[in-house]
Scaffold this motif. Structure first.
Motif, PDB file in Angstrom:
ATOM      1  N   MET A  43       6.013 -12.178 -11.129  1.00 49.91           N
ATOM      2  CA  MET A  43       5.050 -11.079 -11.198  1.00 49.91           C
ATOM      3  C   MET A  43       4.077 -11.145 -10.022  1.00 49.91           C
ATOM      4  O   MET A  43       3.721 -10.110  -9.434  1.00 49.91           O
ATOM      5  N   TYR A  44       3.665 -12.341  -9.650  1.00 43.28           N
ATOM      6  CA  TYR A  44       2.744 -12.496  -8.523  1.00 43.28           C
ATOM      7  C   TYR A  44       3.390 -12.021  -7.223  1.00 43.28           C
ATOM      8  O   TYR A  44       2.798 -11.242  -6.466  1.00 43.28           O
ATOM      9  N   ALA A  45       4.611 -12.513  -6.939  1.00 41.39           N
ATOM     10  CA  ALA A  45       5.283 -12.142  -5.699  1.00 41.39           C
ATOM     11  C   ALA A  45       5.530 -10.644  -5.640  1.00 41.39           C
ATOM     12  O   ALA A  45       5.317 -10.003  -4.599  1.00 41.39           O
ATOM     13  N   ALA A  46       5.972 -10.064  -6.748  1.00 35.23           N
ATOM     14  CA  ALA A  46       6.239  -8.622  -6.780  1.00 35.23           C
ATOM     15  C   ALA A  46       4.950  -7.826  -6.624  1.00 35.23           C
ATOM     16  O   ALA A  46       4.900  -6.823  -5.893  1.00 35.23           O
ATOM     17  N   ASP A  47       3.891  -8.262  -7.287  1.00 34.98           N
ATOM     18  CA  ASP A  47       2.605  -7.558  -7.196  1.00 34.98           C
ATOM     19  C   ASP A  47       2.053  -7.602  -5.775  1.00 34.98           C
ATOM     20  O   ASP A  47       1.519  -6.605  -5.279  1.00 34.98           O
ATOM     21  N   ARG A  48       2.169  -8.746  -5.107  1.00 40.41           N
ATOM     22  CA  ARG A  48       1.681  -8.847  -3.729  1.00 40.41           C
ATOM     23  C   ARG A  48       2.486  -7.943  -2.801  1.00 40.41           C
ATOM     24  O   ARG A  48       1.941  -7.347  -1.870  1.00 40.41           O
ATOM     25  N   ALA A  49       3.797  -7.853  -3.031  1.00 38.87           N
ATOM     26  CA  ALA A  49       4.619  -6.968  -2.214  1.00 38.87           C
ATOM     27  C   ALA A  49       4.234  -5.510  -2.426  1.00 38.87           C
ATOM     28  O   ALA A  49       4.080  -4.755  -1.463  1.00 38.87           O
ATOM     29  N   VAL A  50       4.068  -5.120  -3.686  1.00 37.26           N
ATOM     30  CA  VAL A  50       3.691  -3.734  -3.987  1.00 37.26           C
ATOM     31  C   VAL A  50       2.327  -3.410  -3.389  1.00 37.26           C
ATOM     32  O   VAL A  50       2.124  -2.340  -2.805  1.00 37.26           O
ATOM     33  N   GLU A  51       1.378  -4.344  -3.505  1.00 33.73           N
ATOM     34  CA  GLU A  51       0.044  -4.116  -2.944  1.00 33.73           C
ATOM     35  C   GLU A  51       0.109  -3.934  -1.436  1.00 33.73           C
ATOM     36  O   GLU A  51      -0.580  -3.088  -0.869  1.00 33.73           O
ATOM     37  N   SER A  52       0.962  -4.691  -0.768  1.00 36.69           N
ATOM     38  CA  SER A  52       1.092  -4.575   0.681  1.00 36.69           C
ATOM     39  C   SER A  52       1.735  -3.244   1.068  1.00 36.69           C
ATOM     40  O   SER A  52       1.339  -2.617   2.063  1.00 36.69           O
ATOM     41  N   PHE A  53       2.728  -2.815   0.306  1.00 36.29           N
ATOM     42  CA  PHE A  53       3.330  -1.508   0.567  1.00 36.29           C
ATOM     43  C   PHE A  53       2.300  -0.390   0.385  1.00 36.29           C
ATOM     44  O   PHE A  53       2.252   0.567   1.166  1.00 36.29           O
ATOM     45  N   GLU A  54       1.479  -0.511  -0.640  1.00 34.98           N
ATOM     46  CA  GLU A  54       0.445   0.500  -0.870  1.00 34.98           C
ATOM     47  C   GLU A  54      -0.599   0.486   0.244  1.00 34.98           C
ATOM     48  O   GLU A  54      -1.132   1.534   0.634  1.00 34.98           O
ATOM     49  N   ARG A  55      -0.883  -0.708   0.765  1.00 33.26           N
ATOM     50  CA  ARG A  55      -1.801  -0.812   1.890  1.00 33.26           C
ATOM     51  C   ARG A  55      -1.213  -0.142   3.131  1.00 33.26           C
ATOM     52  O   ARG A  55      -1.926   0.486   3.912  1.00 33.26           O
ATOM     53  N   TYR A  56       0.102  -0.271   3.295  1.00 34.63           N
ATOM     54  CA  TYR A  56       0.774   0.429   4.393  1.00 34.63           C
ATOM     55  C   TYR A  56       0.651   1.942   4.213  1.00 34.63           C
ATOM     56  O   TYR A  56       0.363   2.665   5.178  1.00 34.63           O
ATOM     57  N   ASP A  57       0.879   2.443   2.995  1.00 29.83           N
ATOM     58  CA  ASP A  57       0.756   3.880   2.733  1.00 29.83           C
ATOM     59  C   ASP A  57      -0.617   4.391   3.150  1.00 29.83           C
ATOM     60  O   ASP A  57      -0.739   5.438   3.795  1.00 29.83           O
ATOM     61  N   LEU A  58      -1.634   3.651   2.767  1.00 29.36           N
ATOM     62  CA  LEU A  58      -3.003   4.054   3.084  1.00 29.36           C
ATOM     63  C   LEU A  58      -3.256   4.001   4.591  1.00 29.36           C
ATOM     64  O   LEU A  58      -3.867   4.916   5.155  1.00 29.36           O
ATOM     65  N   ALA A  59      -2.775   2.939   5.222  1.00 32.84           N
ATOM     66  CA  ALA A  59      -2.964   2.806   6.669  1.00 32.84           C
ATOM     67  C   ALA A  59      -2.259   3.925   7.420  1.00 32.84           C
ATOM     68  O   ALA A  59      -2.787   4.481   8.389  1.00 32.84           O
ATOM     69  N   HIS A  60      -1.066   4.281   6.966  1.00 28.79           N
ATOM     70  CA  HIS A  60      -0.328   5.351   7.632  1.00 28.79           C
ATOM     71  C   HIS A  60      -0.998   6.699   7.397  1.00 28.79           C
ATOM     72  O   HIS A  60      -1.124   7.506   8.331  1.00 28.79           O
ATOM     73  N   ALA A  61      -1.436   6.948   6.162  1.00 30.00           N
ATOM     74  CA  ALA A  61      -2.092   8.220   5.850  1.00 30.00           C
ATOM     75  C   ALA A  61      -3.372   8.399   6.659  1.00 30.00           C
ATOM     76  O   ALA A  61      -3.728   9.531   7.026  1.00 30.00           O
TER      77      ALA A  61
END
Length: 220
Positions: A43-61
């Motif tokens: 759960m930790y590894a998956a959550d960190r990956a999802v959080e990083s992807f969401e951070r990418y979405d925000l950075a790109h937007a």
């Protein structure tokens, strides 16, 4: 209340091998009491990956810098690689004992069954995982092997449709349109990886809520 196991006790290799073998033969690779540890680690590894992807979405937007966007994707894929190793472990090292190897393989089998994963999962692919884990060695060979073309040793955001093409050598590039990540001229799709990680995170959270037991979550 069940007494917690004292993890500080030191055991010798023989005893460790015997314990590993017993867990393989009697509990298919994971002692039931310890299922929660695997669930929460996943759960930790998956959550960190999802959080990083969401951070990418925000950075790109927000049209942030290329290094900000690329680093977020790179970090997400790094966590996805760590997640992958729970289900598809790395090869056995030369110093590992037979029972320890058997335990690793049995554990992976049990986790794949619980999370309903098979060899078609994008997380199983080793090429991207190896490219990230052994980046320094890959960079050595990359620079030794490339003699001509344009080099740009900086992260980029751009179009990857004609990459790799032998003319432009790409250090790191993210293609937002195709959800592609190019590293040292090797191109990878990260949309499918992201989807797989989200599904695992949802399942892990459900398992955690259901008593921290490795039980497959019904699919809709």
């Amino acid at each position: 209340m069940e007494k917690l196991t004292d993890m500080s006790t030191t055991i010798d290799d023989t005893e460790r091998e015997l314990r590993a073998q017993r867990i393989v033969t009697e509990w298919d690779g994971i002692f039931p009491v310890y299922e929660a540890f695997y669930i929460h680690a996943i759960m930790y590894a998956a959550d960190r990956a999802v959080e990083s992807f969401e951070r990418y979405d925000l950075a790109h937007a927000n049209d942030q810098s290329a290094p900000d966007q690329v680093s977020a994707v790179h970090e997400a894929l790094g966590h996805a690689g760590a997640l992958s190793r729970f289900f598809w472990p790395s090869g056995a090292g030369p110093r590992r004992k037979p029972a320890a190897i058997a335990l690793t393989n049995a554990r992976a089998d049990k986790l794949r069954a619980a999370f309903q994963l098979n060899d078609k999962s994008p997380l199983k692919a080793r090429a991207l995982r190896d490219a990230l884990e052994h980046f320094d060695e890959r960079l050595d060979n990359y620079l030794l092997s490339s003699d001509a073309g344009q080099y740009a040793p900086i992260p980029q955001i751009g179009d990857s449709r004609d990459l790799p093409n032998g003319r432009n050598h790409i250090f790191k590039l993210v293609d937002p349109t195709l959800s592609a990540f190019v590293i040292l001229d090797s191109k990878f799709d990260f949309a499918s990886i992201r989807t797989a990680v989200v599904e695992i995170l949802i399942d892990a959270r459900t398992m955690s809520k259901n008593g921290d037991r490795l039980r497959p979550v019904p699919r809709n």
